[in-house]
Design an enzyme around this catalytic site. Structure first.
Site, mmCIF file in Angstrom:
data_model
loop_
_atom_site.group_PDB
_atom_site.id
_atom_site.type_symbol
_atom_site.label_atom_id
_atom_site.label_comp_id
_atom_site.label_asym_id
_atom_site.label_seq_id
_atom_site.Cartn_x
_atom_site.Cartn_y
_atom_site.Cartn_z
ATOM 1 N N GLU A 203 8.157 56.433 -1.765
ATOM 2 C CA GLU A 203 8.108 56.927 -0.204
ATOM 3 C C GLU A 203 8.624 56.540 0.756
ATOM 4 O OE1 GLU A 203 4.801 59.343 0.308
ATOM 5 O OE2 GLU A 203 4.177 59.967 -1.461
ATOM 6 N N ASP A 235 2.531 55.567 -2.354
ATOM 7 C CA ASP A 235 1.236 56.349 -2.595
ATOM 8 C C ASP A 235 0.564 56.164 -4.001
ATOM 9 O OD1 ASP A 235 -0.406 58.443 -2.049
ATOM 10 O OD2 ASP A 235 0.750 60.010 -2.598
ATOM 11 N N ARG A 239 -3.032 59.358 -12.128
ATOM 12 C CA ARG A 239 -2.827 60.685 -12.629
ATOM 13 C C ARG A 239 -3.740 61.534 -13.370
ATOM 14 N NH1 ARG A 239 1.307 61.931 -9.341
ATOM 15 N NH2 ARG A 239 3.098 60.408 -9.372
ATOM 16 N N GLN A 242 -6.107 62.591 -10.999
ATOM 17 C CA GLN A 242 -5.483 63.680 -10.105
ATOM 18 C C GLN A 242 -5.537 64.991 -10.867
ATOM 19 O OE1 GLN A 242 -1.612 62.481 -9.055
ATOM 20 N NE2 GLN A 242 -1.210 64.382 -7.765
ATOM 21 N N LYS A 255 -5.571 59.491 -4.891
ATOM 22 C CA LYS A 255 -4.837 59.264 -3.876
ATOM 23 C C LYS A 255 -5.405 58.345 -2.804
ATOM 24 C CE LYS A 255 -1.162 61.607 -5.003
ATOM 25 N NZ LYS A 255 0.263 61.376 -5.125
#
Length: 428
Positions: A203, A235, A239, A242, A255
């Protein structure tokens, strides 16, 4: 944001390394950061070649003066960003470092080799919000959720975002500890253990200038002036955690484990030659997210790469392997639209606040900017024959970026890198 004399490709510096081929920090760049040397306190500096201009030293020699210079010498850049964009200071620093400047006589006192410096976070971050602005990223991963409607309902109408954790933002070079979390296994049982799906997200970091009072919206006319500069941002994402925790409020522990940012803030003035027209979007944005300026030059042409070094590669002295090669100009929503949307309800954005652009994926397979996208076509095979699904302990992810345009001197961002450290033993 219009190119001026500080962008002249013919401009050179008395700092010889600023003219080295492939240099990230020629005199046309001049990013701000915070550094320290052995036994010293953090202070503000400007990158030039492989050196750091000590802004405080330049003030003491009478080579820089004024409120902006004083703020740029401080142990965080919040006060500098509170003053807004720093175009006049950029011109003064450019003149100080330009070939022929009398400042060269004080080179030994003004310059610190980067190799001898420790870099710190650019600001004291009060708030961190992360966006999801790439249509390619959203569509690729959204197909797994709903092939007929892969995009979130609001995506084509606004840049989707969530508030993330400011306290766990760390500067490039600090290790990231593999987090614990819970998620269901194949047998349906929910268990708590270290994540097995550690991922990166490539990012851009957007650093906020100025301040608006609570209740006073940020308009598209004001938004460009609210962006001091940009850097690189990883970032980090767990997973498996998440996927389990997201419905219905969005990501949380997956995160907040850590976010890594590059130490140098490349100013929007430095990026003026690399502005591009914003992508055409459908339906057209509502008026509060639209402006003639944004349509003409709201996007930024920045080539961004994610690379990996595994423990075996490190032991063998192998070069980092490229995982992602993308261009920030592909993003569906621009940085100005992110800022305007964030402030459209009167949210008070503070100097030194951090925004993440969201995963900067492009349309090409090579431009998939996280492993969750890359793994849609199978495991990664590295040049030495190693394979990866998600990241293993000891793997290091490195981000690099470079802005290039015809007739302009290319500028870089420095690196944003961090290594995955093993999970701690859970306390009993």
């Amino acid at each position: 944001m219009t190119p001026d004399a500080t962008h002249d490709p013919a401009l050179t510096s008395w700092v010889a390394s600023a003219q080295a081929p492939g240099c990230d920090f020629p005199i046309q760049n001049l990013p701000h950061g915070v550094f320290s040397t052995a036994g010293g306190a953090p202070r503000g500096g400007v990158a030039i070649g492989d050196m750091i201009l000590d802004v405080g030293a330049a003030i003491r020699f009478g080579l820089l003066r004024g409120k902006a210079a004083e703020a740029a010498s401080a142990p965080s850049l919040n006060a500098l960003m509170a003053l807004g964009r720093a175009a006049a200071l950029r011109r003064d620093i450019s003149a100080l470092l330009a070939a022929g400047s009398a400042a060269e006589a004080h080179a030994g006192a003004l310059l610190v080799p980067m190799a001898q410096a420790r870099m710190h976070l650019p600001t004291t971050i009060a708030n961190f919000s992360d966006f999801m602005a790439s249509i390619d990223h959203c569509a690729r991963l959204g197909v797994r959720r709903d092939p007929k409607n892969p995009l979130p309902q609001a995506f084509r109408h606004l840049p989707v975002a969530y508030h993330s954790r400011a306290s766990s933002v760390r500067v490039s070079g600090e290790k990231v500890v593999r987090p614990h979390g819970q998620w269901p296994r194949e047998d349906g049982m929910v268990r708590f253990s270290p994540t097995e799906a550690m991922d990166f997200e490539l990012e851009l970091a957007v650093w906020i200038a100025g301040e608006n009072a609570l209740g006073r919206p940020v308009t598209m006319a004001q938004a460009p002036e609210r962006i001091f500069g940009v850097g690189l941002l990883n970032d980090w994402s767990a997973r498996d955690i998440q996927r389990w925790e997201m419905p219905p409020l969005g990501p949380f522990l997956a995160k907040s484990l850590s976010t890594t940012v590059s130490p140098w803030v490349v100013t929007m003035e430095a990026l003026a030659p690399f502005a591009r027209p914003a992508p055409s979007i459908e339906p057209p944005p509502l008026p509060h997210l639209d402006s003639p300026w944004n349509r003409a030059m709201g996007a930024l042409g920045i080539r961004m790469q994610a690379l990996i070094v595994t423990p075996r590669m490190r032991a063998e002295g192998a070069a980092p392997a490229v995982l992602t090669d993308t261009d920030f100009a592909h993003l569906y929503w621009t940085c100005a639209q992110m800022v305007a949307h964030h402030g459209s309800n009167g949210c008070n954005l503070l100097p030194g606040d951090l925004l993440g652009s969201g995963t900067a994926s492009g349309p090409e397979d090579s431009a998939r900017a996280c492993l969750a996208e890359i793994l849609l076509t199978g495991p990664v095979t590295l040049p030495n024959g190693e394979t990866r699904n998600y990241l293993l302990d000891g793997d290091e992810i490195i981000f690099r970026a470079r802005a290039e345009a015809p007739g302009a001197t290319p500028i870089g961002f420095g690196e944003c890198r961090a290594e995955i450290a093993p999970a701690i033993a859970w306390p009993h």
